[in-house]
Design an enzyme around this catalytic site. Sequence first.
Site, PDB file in Angstrom:
ATOM      1  N   HIS A 134      -2.462  -2.437   1.661  1.00  0.00           N
ATOM      2  CA  HIS A 134      -1.647  -3.647   1.845  1.00  0.00           C
ATOM      3  C   HIS A 134      -2.105  -4.483   3.045  1.00  0.00           C
ATOM      4  CE1 HIS A 134       1.686  -3.175  -1.122  1.00  0.00           C
ATOM      5  NE2 HIS A 134       1.317  -1.893  -1.063  1.00  0.00           N
ATOM      6  N   ASP A 141       3.501  -4.470  -4.263  1.00  0.00           N
ATOM      7  CA  ASP A 141       4.469  -3.567  -4.893  1.00  0.00           C
ATOM      8  C   ASP A 141       5.494  -4.448  -5.593  1.00  0.00           C
ATOM      9  OD1 ASP A 141       3.162  -1.466  -3.662  1.00  0.00           O
ATOM     10  OD2 ASP A 141       4.526  -1.424  -1.961  1.00  0.00           O
ATOM     11  N   GLU A 200       1.642   5.666  -8.579  1.00  0.00           N
ATOM     12  CA  GLU A 200       2.831   4.839  -8.276  1.00  0.00           C
ATOM     13  C   GLU A 200       2.956   3.735  -9.314  1.00  0.00           C
ATOM     14  OE1 GLU A 200       2.387   3.448  -4.220  1.00  0.00           O
ATOM     15  OE2 GLU A 200       1.987   5.489  -3.522  1.00  0.00           O
ATOM     16  N   HIS A 203       2.697  -0.091  -7.681  1.00  0.00           N
ATOM     17  CA  HIS A 203       1.656  -0.593  -6.760  1.00  0.00           C
ATOM     18  C   HIS A 203       0.445  -1.086  -7.555  1.00  0.00           C
ATOM     19  CE1 HIS A 203      -0.844  -0.360  -2.941  1.00  0.00           C
ATOM     20  NE2 HIS A 203      -1.782  -0.376  -3.882  1.00  0.00           N
TER      21      HIS A 203
HETATM   22  C1  LIG Z   1       4.562   3.668  -0.795  1.00  0.00           C
HETATM   23  C2  LIG Z   1       4.162   2.342  -1.329  1.00  0.00           C
HETATM   24  N1  LIG Z   1       5.004   1.302  -0.871  1.00  0.00           N
HETATM   25  C3  LIG Z   1       2.708   1.987  -1.106  1.00  0.00           C
HETATM   26  O1  LIG Z   1       2.424   0.846  -0.873  1.00  0.00           O
HETATM   27  N2  LIG Z   1       1.796   2.965  -1.228  1.00  0.00           N
HETATM   28  C4  LIG Z   1       0.415   2.690  -1.048  1.00  0.00           C
HETATM   29  C5  LIG Z   1      -0.476   3.815  -1.448  1.00  0.00           C
HETATM   30  C6  LIG Z   1       0.099   2.247   0.361  1.00  0.00           C
HETATM   31  O2  LIG Z   1       0.708   2.710   1.327  1.00  0.00           O
HETATM   32  O3  LIG Z   1      -0.847   1.448   0.464  1.00  0.00           O
HETATM   33 ZN   LIG Z   2       1.918  -0.558  -2.459  1.00  0.00          ZN
END
Ligand SMILES: C[C@@H](N)C(=O)N[C@H](C)C(=O)O
Ligand SMILES: [Zn+2]
Length: 234
Positions: A134, A141, A200, A203
């Site tokens: 991110h 997400d 997930e 995501h």
């Molecule tokens: C946990 C979730 N919000 C998320 O974004 N997971 C990915 C793997 C991340 O942390 O980049």
């Molecule tokens: Zn994510």
Amino acid sequence: MKPYQKIQILECGEPLVPIPLEQFAVESPHPYEKLGAPYGDTSPYYLRESVIAALISAQAELQQRHADWRIQIFDAYRPVAVQQFMVDHTFAEVVQSQKLDPDTLSDDQRDVIIQQVYQIWAVPSPNPKTPPPHSTGAAIDLTLVDATGQLIDMGSAIDELSPRSHPDYYVNQPDKPYHEHRQVLRDVMYSAGFCRHPGEWWHFCLGDQMWAWLCNQDNPTVSVTARYGRVAHK
Ligand SMILES: C[C@@H](N)C(=O)N[C@H](C)C(=O)O
Ligand SMILES: [Zn+2]
């Protein structure tokens, strides 16, 4: 190190720009701002320019299938400091849920819990060669809502630390609509070029290391590199 973190990043320099929030539904208040995550002058509602264009195209595809459904944005851009905050927050939640005393945890207990946390959260790496997804402005997400703004039921909440987060968790339960709903989300995002995190349902990424790695997994004859590395919002 996760396998996707070995992918080479050839930063293309495309700007991080505000998401046109009026075109989407938005989880409000923002789930991590609500917890006090340290955004400083930045905002979670930024993405790379082409990623936003792809998101708009994914929503247009969604509306071909369900005219009054919309994409609901849960989270997008996340500075490394926020990634660290959320890892620490989730660690504390796991400690509490297991009724452990945070001050007397053994090293082994810490290791087990941090591995649980890293099942769904990326490591808040400060290394520009291994940015959290991110922090590149190329991961998002999200979920879906209907005409009344009601969430389309995906069978589990975003960020839930449980097996239900796996995209195919409900595949053998056709009596429930959850797998079908997850597939609608997946299909419209794929139609715009996104890839989905293997663990997930919510995501998606486009152009970062995870995306490149997933493209290479799908087609071993290609060697896709990432075009987006860590970016700081100005
Ligand atoms: C946990 C979730 N919000 C998320 O974004 N997971 C990915 C793997 C991340 O942390 O980049
Ligand atoms: Zn994510």
